[in-house]
Scaffold this active site. Sequence first.
Site, PDB file in Angstrom:
ATOM      1  N   LYS A 132       0.798  -1.232   0.000  1.00  0.00           N
ATOM      2  CA  LYS A 132       0.000   0.000   0.000  1.00  0.00           C
ATOM      3  C   LYS A 132       0.835   1.290   0.000  1.00  0.00           C
ATOM      4  CE  LYS A 132      -4.279  -1.588   2.137  1.00  0.00           C
ATOM      5  NZ  LYS A 132      -5.256  -1.280   3.185  1.00  0.00           N
ATOM      6  N   ASP A 136     -10.089   3.157   2.342  1.00  0.00           N
ATOM      7  CA  ASP A 136     -10.296   2.536   3.667  1.00  0.00           C
ATOM      8  C   ASP A 136     -10.952   3.508   4.650  1.00  0.00           C
ATOM      9  OD1 ASP A 136      -9.249  -0.006   3.097  1.00  0.00           O
ATOM     10  OD2 ASP A 136      -7.199   0.690   3.424  1.00  0.00           O
TER      11      ASP A 136
END
Length: 290
Positions: free
Chosen positions: A73, A109
């Site tokens: 990420k 997220d």
Amino acid sequence: MISRIKGTTKLIGLLGDPVKHSLSPLMHNTAFKALNLDYVYMAFQVKEGFIKEGIEAVKTFNLEGFNLTMPHKQRVMEYLDEVSEEAALIGSVNTVKNIDGKLFGYNTDGKGFVKSLEEKNIEYKGKKIVLTGAGGAARAVAIQLAYDGAGEITIFNRTMDSAVEIVDIINKNIPSCKGKAFKLKEEELMKEIRDASIFVNCTSVGMEPNAGESIISSNKAFHKDLFVADIIYEPKKTKLLSMAEEAGCKYMNGLMMLIWQGAIAFNIWTGKNMPVDLIKKLLEKQGFYV
Ligand code: NAP
């Protein structure tokens, strides 16, 4: 499934390691089929240190977009052409859209968490939010909440430095939100919760191998106007959420955050809304519950 894949089918991928247990292929392929969209979602195991090759493959095979999970990420960001403002502040990207060979990165997220609050009509704008944890998920949730209008974010973590790092990003870049960092200590945590509107657990305490444990040992500080969220979704009701229920607080687990982070990515790739109720029912069939 095979019969709907044609020469025109667009490919979306998940790059990470491990990827075997990801719920994303199930969620996205179900949604593509339900909306009759000519896309397919595949998980690709890309080992640590191989994200550069992964990105080259994405470009060679002209994927429409992809998700990233551990451990890529952060590292992926150096290979992207543009990164959204929120993702740049969070310092990680979980969703990429490929437009004519140019890669645009987003982080869905934290947005998924915010959306799960909004869907329950929980007011967070201008409010004080206490958060435990300062790992990857906490970082996305805290920075997105600050970016979207939270008034104060107070972070408690076992390792103080990572809490300070998040709070510094908030205080330097989002002046409308006041960030405070504390070393995780029960007394201080209770004190901060007493005048907070929302308490979010972003640590892994409450899931295996710490299932049955709670990041706070007592619900004495839980007042009736406090909303308690745990971003863990398995088990469905962590010890923390049972304590919130006992104290008469409204609460939620992390399943809707998971679904909404996927739904927001789905919209980035396709421009369409994921059929969220259908996906919720699908995950319930797999044994996950809100
Ligand atoms: P991470 O980066 O590994 O961070 C873990 C966090 O938990 C750190 O703040 C760590 O503190 C803290 N922690 C771990 N064990 C602890 C203990 N015994 N006592 C106190 N603190 C402890 O993990 P993450 O990716 O942020 O994920 C955190 C949790 O969120 C996991 O349970 C994960 O399943 C869940 N999650 C849910 C979603 C969703 O969509 N619902 C999305 C992502 C993650 P230190 O910094 O001191 O080590």
